[in-house]
Write a protein that holds these residues in place. Structure first.
Motif, mmCIF file in Angstrom:
data_model
loop_
_atom_site.group_PDB
_atom_site.id
_atom_site.type_symbol
_atom_site.label_atom_id
_atom_site.label_comp_id
_atom_site.label_asym_id
_atom_site.label_seq_id
_atom_site.Cartn_x
_atom_site.Cartn_y
_atom_site.Cartn_z
ATOM 1 N N GLY A 25 0.800 -1.218 0.000
ATOM 2 C CA GLY A 25 0.000 0.000 0.000
ATOM 3 C C GLY A 25 0.830 1.264 0.000
ATOM 4 O O GLY A 25 1.963 1.267 0.469
ATOM 5 N N VAL A 26 0.293 2.308 -0.562
ATOM 6 C CA VAL A 26 0.899 3.636 -0.498
ATOM 7 C C VAL A 26 -0.194 4.579 -0.049
ATOM 8 O O VAL A 26 -1.262 4.634 -0.649
ATOM 9 C CB VAL A 26 1.442 4.089 -1.870
ATOM 10 C CG1 VAL A 26 2.074 5.468 -1.748
ATOM 11 C CG2 VAL A 26 2.437 3.089 -2.413
ATOM 12 N N ASP A 31 -7.859 2.706 -5.141
ATOM 13 C CA ASP A 31 -8.392 2.158 -6.388
ATOM 14 C C ASP A 31 -9.907 2.178 -6.308
ATOM 15 O O ASP A 31 -10.461 1.820 -5.263
ATOM 16 C CB ASP A 31 -7.972 0.687 -6.567
ATOM 17 C CG ASP A 31 -6.506 0.536 -6.924
ATOM 18 O OD1 ASP A 31 -5.857 1.565 -7.191
ATOM 19 O OD2 ASP A 31 -6.023 -0.606 -6.925
ATOM 20 N N TYR A 32 -10.543 2.573 -7.388
ATOM 21 C CA TYR A 32 -11.973 2.337 -7.501
ATOM 22 C C TYR A 32 -12.137 0.951 -8.097
ATOM 23 O O TYR A 32 -11.721 0.698 -9.219
ATOM 24 C CB TYR A 32 -12.636 3.397 -8.385
ATOM 25 C CG TYR A 32 -12.752 4.712 -7.661
ATOM 26 C CD1 TYR A 32 -13.805 4.921 -6.781
ATOM 27 C CD2 TYR A 32 -11.803 5.704 -7.804
ATOM 28 C CE1 TYR A 32 -13.919 6.104 -6.075
ATOM 29 C CE2 TYR A 32 -11.906 6.896 -7.110
ATOM 30 C CZ TYR A 32 -12.960 7.087 -6.239
ATOM 31 O OH TYR A 32 -13.059 8.256 -5.541
ATOM 32 N N ALA A 33 -12.703 0.057 -7.305
ATOM 33 C CA ALA A 33 -12.955 -1.305 -7.758
ATOM 34 C C ALA A 33 -14.196 -1.262 -8.662
ATOM 35 O O ALA A 33 -14.775 -0.194 -8.846
ATOM 36 C CB ALA A 33 -13.138 -2.181 -6.531
ATOM 37 N N ARG A 205 -3.756 11.840 -2.619
ATOM 38 C CA ARG A 205 -2.640 12.473 -3.324
ATOM 39 C C ARG A 205 -2.931 12.577 -4.811
ATOM 40 O O ARG A 205 -2.360 13.394 -5.505
ATOM 41 C CB ARG A 205 -1.359 11.677 -3.073
ATOM 42 C CG ARG A 205 -0.855 11.865 -1.648
ATOM 43 C CD ARG A 205 0.486 11.184 -1.445
ATOM 44 N NE ARG A 205 1.125 11.643 -0.235
ATOM 45 C CZ ARG A 205 1.652 10.834 0.697
ATOM 46 N NH1 ARG A 205 1.591 9.526 0.546
ATOM 47 N NH2 ARG A 205 2.233 11.336 1.759
ATOM 48 N N GLU A 206 -3.790 11.696 -5.289
ATOM 49 C CA GLU A 206 -4.261 11.797 -6.668
ATOM 50 C C GLU A 206 -5.773 11.733 -6.596
ATOM 51 O O GLU A 206 -6.309 10.772 -6.046
ATOM 52 C CB GLU A 206 -3.715 10.638 -7.504
ATOM 53 C CG GLU A 206 -4.323 10.595 -8.894
ATOM 54 C CD GLU A 206 -3.627 9.626 -9.852
ATOM 55 O OE1 GLU A 206 -2.515 9.159 -9.536
ATOM 56 O OE2 GLU A 206 -4.215 9.332 -10.896
ATOM 57 N N PHE A 207 -6.437 12.749 -7.128
ATOM 58 C CA PHE A 207 -7.879 12.785 -6.964
ATOM 59 C C PHE A 207 -8.533 13.368 -8.212
ATOM 60 O O PHE A 207 -7.856 13.830 -9.122
ATOM 61 C CB PHE A 207 -8.268 13.586 -5.720
ATOM 62 C CG PHE A 207 -7.734 14.994 -5.699
ATOM 63 C CD1 PHE A 207 -6.423 15.236 -5.351
ATOM 64 C CD2 PHE A 207 -8.548 16.059 -6.044
ATOM 65 C CE1 PHE A 207 -5.928 16.538 -5.336
ATOM 66 C CE2 PHE A 207 -8.061 17.355 -6.024
ATOM 67 C CZ PHE A 207 -6.743 17.591 -5.672
#
Length: 574
Positions: A25-26, A31-33, A205-207
């Motif tokens: 993990g980070v 993730d969107y499953a 952090r990424e959106f």
RNA sequence: GCGGGUGUGAUCUAGUCUGGUCAGGAUUGUGGCCUUCCAAGCCACCUGCCCGGGUUCAAAUCCCGGCACCCGCACCA
């Protein structure tokens, strides 16, 4: 309901999971499953309906990486980085400006690393543990990267999608045939290297942002052309003074709680969107940013906030008046004109005196200097012309030289000036949506319980799966009919699932938990008369309908028709 | 980034102090039997001690490092 229940469903049923899980993990990435990705897409599409189709805006798609200048101009390089300093001994990291400010008892200090370094050295500031402090460095919240072979040109991953649209202004202005106001929208990823992301989807952090930039003539902000549509919408407003009020949009503008119709319009528009997503009105409010909380570019900003069980009031949308900050900044940095033209209702005609250089005498006399002198003279205004008329003498500086000009070199002329309009820098109203946060809020608001079982009451329009098809029992005849209905649904573009295992109650429970709004069950009566039962997730109520009408009915139910309407229609028919 | 806590099948959890006989329970999932509408029952099955190193005859358990999560501080344009 315990807060972890939602978390557990999202993970187990395939909505969301932490990214790079198998590698440990980070933090700050999710993730969107399968179901989450579909839900997110549906939310984005509803947003498109509100902010692209309905508003008459167009969508653009600009890169996520930009060269350094873009963010130097926008102020992000300067404002989006904190000066930090670490202790060499214990490793504690401080905000350098905060530390210096506190130790020296100053009310404010420069954020410049060099200045801070000087102050630290000068006053011998040490860590709380007594250790020496290291170098003051800037810790940028932007991810940096190199563009091109060897990464020679510095670039950043965009921290907001907005800049891509501002930069495009000259093209957009032409595209919209030079008429204001106009809007442009973008849905895309943005990146912020948060120091410590927490709270799951709320600080990534990424959106994904969905932003609209509405370019408007500042002189016309007071009136929005479609304001009447929302004038009566009631808004729960928490202005800077901290006194909450509930006012209609028009009242809020009239009383000066909201500065102009443009902002009020987009607050109301945003509210309608959030309500349609299934966020209840009582969990919604608009809060005005405090002065010191506002972004470096904003003049005024109102956040739409949703009350969550888990995190309290959460900002999901920011509606900012960015004024002409960004366009001016890019104009300065790039040299490209970022202005619009405002035509006067009637041209302004003015007579003016002007100096005209006599090149026949200037040329031979001043040689190479003559063109510069001419340019300088032409740039002087009416005042200089009147002065010259009176004295017959003009002294100008050209380069390093001073030259004296007389009536031999210049003459005064009266010209008629017709000014048909003027240039100005448009202001920008920006509704900026955090899609991930909205998705979280929607899920939390949708989660409910019935007889100890979870029901995700997602609005049909955004539910990832619209319909489930079951044979009442796993019998060949029933399965055959159910399967053909299932195929037909998919053929007509309805996202559906099929399930024949376990008891019927269990299957209903399973699809309730992932928010499938409608379930169709084929039973023995279906074999006789071609009817099936249609079940509403939210009440478990069932209606008997003709099997061949099912796909059309479900499509209608997902795009506006209510269950109540359907029931009344069926009652009228029988 | 700091301090504290936590990390066991898909999910929740027992066990960790006191190293071995410990990997147990529940839910979910899969296959089957049964079943005429809301998580019924029975049988079988899949899947696990966060990662790396160390101590030890022996590590889920003790030690060190990393990663992730939770709480507090700081940060959040």
């Amino acid at each position: 309901m315990p807060q972890d229940v939602l978390q557990e469903i999202l993970l187990r049923r395939g909505f969301l999971c932490p990214s790079y899980e198998v590698y440990g993990g980070v933090s700050g990435f999710y993730d969107y499953a399968p179901l989450g990705a579909m839900l997110k897409r549906n939310i984005e599409n509803l947003w498109r309906r509100y902010f692209v189709v309905e508003e008459g805006f167009f969508e653009v798609d600009t890169p996520t990486i930009a060269p350094e200048q873009v963010f130097v101009a926008s102020g992000h390089v300067e404002n989006f980085a904190d000066p930090v300093v670490s202790c060499r001994k214990c490793g504690t990291t401080y905000r350098a400006d905060h530390l210096v400010q506190e130790r020296l008892g100053l009310s404010s200090v420069s954020a410049e690393p060099e200045k801070l370094q000087e102050l630290i050295n000068e006053h011998g500031i040490k860590c709380n543990c007594g250790g020496e402090l290291g170098e003051v460095a800037r810790s940028s919240l932007m991810f940096s990267t190199g563009i091109g072979a060897g990464g020679r040109r510095r670039g950043y991953l965009r921290p907001e999608t907005a800049q891509g649209m501002f930069i495009l202004f000259p093209r957009l202005y032409a595209f919209y045939r030079k008429r204001l106001p106009f809007g442009v929208a973008q849905i895309g990823r943005a990146y912020r290297n948060e120091i410590s992301p927490r709270q799951g989807l709320l600080r990534l952090r990424e959106f994904t942002q969905a932003e609209a930039e509405i370019f408007v003539d500042p002189a016309e902000k007071a009136k929005h052309p479609r304001f009447a549509k929302y004038a009566g919408d009631r808004l729960r407003l928490l202005p800077r003074d901290g006194v909450e009020v509930v006012l209609s949009a028009s009242e809020a503008v009239r009383r000066g709680v909201l500065p102009h119709e443009f902002l009020a319009y987009y607050l109301a528009h945003t509210q309608r969107f959030l309500l349609e997503l299934g966020i209840p009105a009582e969990r919604l409010r608009f809060r005005q940013h405090l002065r010191d909380e506002m972004a470096h570019y904003a003049e005024d900003c109102w956040d739409a906030e949703v009350k969550t069980e888990r995190y309290g009031w959460v900002e999901v949308v920011g509606i900012a008046d960015r004024t002409d900050y960004d366009l001016r900044a890019h104009e300065r940095m790039s040299g490209a004109e970022m202005k619009a033209f405002r035509q006067f209702s009637e041209p302004v005609v003015r007579r003016e005196l002007r100096l005209v250089p006599e090149m026949q005498t200037l040329g031979p006399e001043f040689r190479a200097l003559a063109p510069k002198i001419a340019e300088k003279v032409r740039s002087l205004g009416e005042r200089a012309a009147r002065e010259f008329e009176r004295t017959g003498r003009l002294e100008v500086e050209v380069g390093d030289e001073r030259v004296v000009l007389t009536e031999r070199h210049l003459r005064v002329e009266e010209v008629e000036l017709r000014v048909t309009g003027e240039k100005f820098t448009p202001h920008v109203i920006e509704p900026s949506f955090g899609i991930d946060r909205i998705l979280y809020a929607v899920l939390e608001c949708a989660l409910s319980e019935r007889e100890g079982k979870r029901v995700l009451r997602l609005r049909p329009a955004i539910a990832p799966v619209k319909a489930a098809v079951f044979p009442l029992l796993a019998k060949e005849e029933l399965e055959k009919l159910a399967r053909s209905l299932f195929e037909e649904l998919r053929r007509q573009g309805v996202v559906a699932v099929y399930d024949a295992s376990d008891s019927i109650g269990r299957r209903y429970a399973r699809v309730d938990e992932i928010g499938v709004p409608f379930a169709v069950t084929v039973d023995f009566e279906s074999l006789e008369n071609g009817t099936v039962t249609l079940r509403l997730r939210d009440t478990a109520e069932q209606l008997r309908v003709a099997s061949r009408e099912v796909p059309e009915l479900i499509r209608s139910l997902c795009s506006g028709m209510s269950w109540q309407e359907l029931r009344e229609r069926l009652e009228a028919e029988s």
